[in-house]
Design a protein around this motif. Sequence first.
Motif, PDB file in Angstrom:
ATOM      1  N   ARG A 174       0.850  -1.198   0.000  1.00 21.15           N
ATOM      2  CA  ARG A 174       0.000   0.000   0.000  1.00 21.15           C
ATOM      3  C   ARG A 174       0.878   1.238   0.000  1.00 21.15           C
ATOM      4  NH1 ARG A 174      -4.237   1.716   4.776  1.00 21.15           N
ATOM      5  NH2 ARG A 174      -2.322   1.630   6.018  1.00 21.15           N
ATOM      6  N   TYR A 213      -4.152   7.032  -0.684  1.00 25.53           N
ATOM      7  CA  TYR A 213      -3.488   5.743  -0.800  1.00 25.53           C
ATOM      8  C   TYR A 213      -3.466   5.298  -2.260  1.00 25.53           C
ATOM      9  CZ  TYR A 213      -4.372   5.462   4.238  1.00 25.53           C
ATOM     10  OH  TYR A 213      -4.426   5.713   5.582  1.00 25.53           O
ATOM     11  N   THR A 271      -1.656   1.733  -4.761  1.00 26.00           N
ATOM     12  CA  THR A 271      -1.048   0.406  -4.712  1.00 26.00           C
ATOM     13  C   THR A 271       0.285   0.476  -5.445  1.00 26.00           C
ATOM     14  OG1 THR A 271      -3.209  -0.679  -4.685  1.00 26.00           O
ATOM     15  CG2 THR A 271      -1.325  -2.028  -5.339  1.00 26.00           C
ATOM     16  N   THR A 276       4.432   2.152  -9.456  1.00 27.19           N
ATOM     17  CA  THR A 276       3.057   2.571  -9.229  1.00 27.19           C
ATOM     18  C   THR A 276       2.690   3.541 -10.359  1.00 27.19           C
ATOM     19  OG1 THR A 276       1.494   3.454  -7.590  1.00 27.19           O
ATOM     20  CG2 THR A 276       3.677   4.497  -7.702  1.00 27.19           C
ATOM     21  N   TYR A 308       0.099  -5.352   4.836  1.00 26.53           N
ATOM     22  CA  TYR A 308      -1.148  -4.785   5.347  1.00 26.53           C
ATOM     23  C   TYR A 308      -2.285  -5.666   4.832  1.00 26.53           C
ATOM     24  CZ  TYR A 308      -4.873  -1.486   6.469  1.00 26.53           C
ATOM     25  OH  TYR A 308      -6.015  -0.906   6.966  1.00 26.53           O
ATOM     26  N   GLN A 309      -2.547  -6.731   5.579  1.00 23.16           N
ATOM     27  CA  GLN A 309      -3.518  -7.739   5.162  1.00 23.16           C
ATOM     28  C   GLN A 309      -3.919  -8.580   6.363  1.00 23.16           C
ATOM     29  OE1 GLN A 309      -0.225  -9.264   2.664  1.00 23.16           O
ATOM     30  NE2 GLN A 309      -0.933 -11.309   3.288  1.00 23.16           N
ATOM     31  N   GLN A 314      -4.215  -5.785  -5.147  1.00 23.89           N
ATOM     32  CA  GLN A 314      -4.391  -4.348  -4.913  1.00 23.89           C
ATOM     33  C   GLN A 314      -4.799  -4.031  -3.479  1.00 23.89           C
ATOM     34  OE1 GLN A 314      -7.994  -3.145  -7.133  1.00 23.89           O
ATOM     35  NE2 GLN A 314      -8.469  -5.313  -7.245  1.00 23.89           N
ATOM     36  N   HIS A 315      -4.701  -2.733  -3.178  1.00 20.88           N
ATOM     37  CA  HIS A 315      -5.213  -2.163  -1.923  1.00 20.88           C
ATOM     38  C   HIS A 315      -6.287  -1.137  -2.297  1.00 20.88           C
ATOM     39  CE1 HIS A 315      -2.385  -3.775   1.095  1.00 20.88           C
ATOM     40  NE2 HIS A 315      -1.511  -3.799   0.093  1.00 20.88           N
ATOM     41  N   GLY A 338      -7.093   2.033  -0.113  1.00 22.60           N
ATOM     42  CA  GLY A 338      -6.232   1.886   1.051  1.00 22.60           C
ATOM     43  C   GLY A 338      -6.618   0.749   1.963  1.00 22.60           C
ATOM     44  N   LYS A 359      -4.940  -5.746   1.649  1.00 21.00           N
ATOM     45  CA  LYS A 359      -4.646  -6.332   0.343  1.00 21.00           C
ATOM     46  C   LYS A 359      -5.739  -7.309  -0.099  1.00 21.00           C
ATOM     47  CE  LYS A 359      -0.406  -7.454  -0.100  1.00 21.00           C
ATOM     48  NZ  LYS A 359       0.840  -8.219   0.107  1.00 21.00           N
TER      49      LYS A 359
END
Length: 706
Positions: free
Chosen positions: A111, A124, A126, A137, A157-158, A227-228, A231, A234
């Motif tokens: 992220r 945010y 990805t 990105t 972040y998942q 993807q995020h 934000g 994942k």
Amino acid sequence: MAIDERIIQATVTRYQQREQQRNAYLQKLSDTSPLDVDTPERVAKLLTRIANHPLARMTIAESQKVTADRVQSLAPDEFRQLVQERVLGQNDLMPVSYLEYALRVARSVGRVIIRSNSLRVTGYGTGSMVSPRLLMTNNHVLSTSQAARLSQIEFNYQSDLDGTMRSAQSYELDPDTFFATDRELDYTIVAVKESSGDRPAVSSFGWNPLIEEQGKVIIGEYVNIIQHPAGEPKQLALRENRVVDLLDDFLHYLTDTAPGSSGAPVFNDRWELVGLHHSGVPARDNLGNILTVDGRIWQPDMGESRVKWVANEGVRISRIVGHLKQQNLTIAQKQLRDRLFDLAPATPTELSLDPQTKTMSNFESSERDRSITWTIPLQVTVSLGQIGLPATPSAVTISSGSSSDELQQFIGTNAPLQQEMQLLEQVRRGTIPYYDRVTDERNRDSYYGSLITAANTLDPQQLFGKLKELLTNTHTSQPRYKPNIQLYPWVDLQPDFKIRSIYSKLEYTPEEIIREDLQIDRLRNNRIQEMMKVESSSQMENFREELDLLEAQMPYNCEHVVPQSWFDRQEPMRGDLHHLFTCEVKCNTFRGNTPYFDFLDFEEVIMSNCGKSERRESKFEPGNGKGEAARATLYFLLRYPGKINNAINEYKADRLETLLRWHQDFAVTEHEKHRNMAIFKKQGNRNPFIDFPNWARKIDFTLGLG
């Protein structure tokens, strides 16, 4: 991430202009196979890639109940049918390894946290790692180096298996080291700062290299997006998007359920990067208002994830690669860029960072030889050469190279380098010859002595033994592997006083190459300083592997004609100057550790200015330098018998004929004679095939194969 109206409008225009062609594709896809919809050229390239991709072969093999290697022996019609059924979506059953691949590539996706000048989070996006140091990105996510400098990339972040959130790891971005962007192609590639404290190395999350070759995806194939969105943690969209059009720079894909988010990587079913998601076509009401997924009028504060998208658009990876290759970069920046294309990712591993399992490792530093020894309980000693470890970690910016003052300071503290640079300056002024033929031939005759006449009477095995004994016994000085001191200033100098890459013939000044390798030394030392702070004993036990990976990530501009992996990076082979040549990192990586080969003109190969490559078959044909490379390899077989194995990925006996043919077809140059003279003075031994080319056909080189 806010919607960029300029990008949206450009996407809508492209989508509308292609409506007739897209509808024709969709009609064909309803009646026939994707293999019959796209162009024959792209289909042929796709089939070739599938035949050589391990996951695709495994997918097909499961339906045939044969090994993956046997897939390539299937009849063309049978292979084509199975590709259609098992790879392109008519049969949705996939091997479990498909998910293992997905998890591997998903680790590299993070992220992007966008921050203002006051470091307040403003949005945010990805991003995904495309090399051990570089992140990709969108331009509209990070449009300037200043925006990147303020922002972060956050991995992990998942949610975990039990639904709890993992411990995320954030890293600062480093646009001063590398930053490339383009507004029209809507991409940004930026360096990520190295880890500090007890965080894992950025490279531990893996990366997905950029592949320039086309044929990675065709119309009608399904793609996957990691993807995020907005934000959020994942998420993966597996086989939810179908490619319906391929434009020059973009690809369009349709979905009913899982649109992409800005900066998300788009993968084919072999988990190769095929696109960078950046935009889409939003649904609108009769008044032109953008609609949300639940039919309301969309407002900017809702974020792009609430938009109802009619179609998705991604930037084609082949176009991003093409644009990157046109950029004017320093050598050090080129090295970082080239790893985007050439460095195969290692399988990422989870690092144990449980504070309860950490132990402080004992280490001691030797100021005398600038080495560091850890006792963990095994002992690993790392020699850092002349640069030494900095007292504290410091940021290193790769710009146009080290300053002249810094280079002179480096030269001034290194007596061997001073001597080499004095030789360089003298030959530039004309006070000494570049190559003194008379003196060198006198030294040559003295070196071989009676062997010069005996060579005509000895049999191939005897001549091999006599030369092997001579080369070994006279190799009295064995310099360590330090090309910026031992190779560039004098040994590898060309008659025009330039340094020329062996495979591509790109030219540099000796100072330029020394400068760039000096910076690589500094980058390596900073990384080692960071590694010293890692306190987990389990990590320290793998320190040797970490050092090998570090060198692979930051190699010098030097090619070992006989790859280091063949002799386990051991000295004196590693520093033996007879088989070291200047070579920019791109060509070094393009060759990898594959043996030399002569391709027929009609063979399917990957080509560049470095040469031709087919790594699956362990084949590499240099673009230049065939004679030099052949003679250096033949020297190695004499000097180190048994270090090159009789194997397809090194040299089978029948492949030695290629080396002998190159040796014969490409005559010894003045550059090689100069090298041989200079190395003789440094090491004490010579390359007999430069001195007496006709000896090569009188020797049994199979005795040198292990």
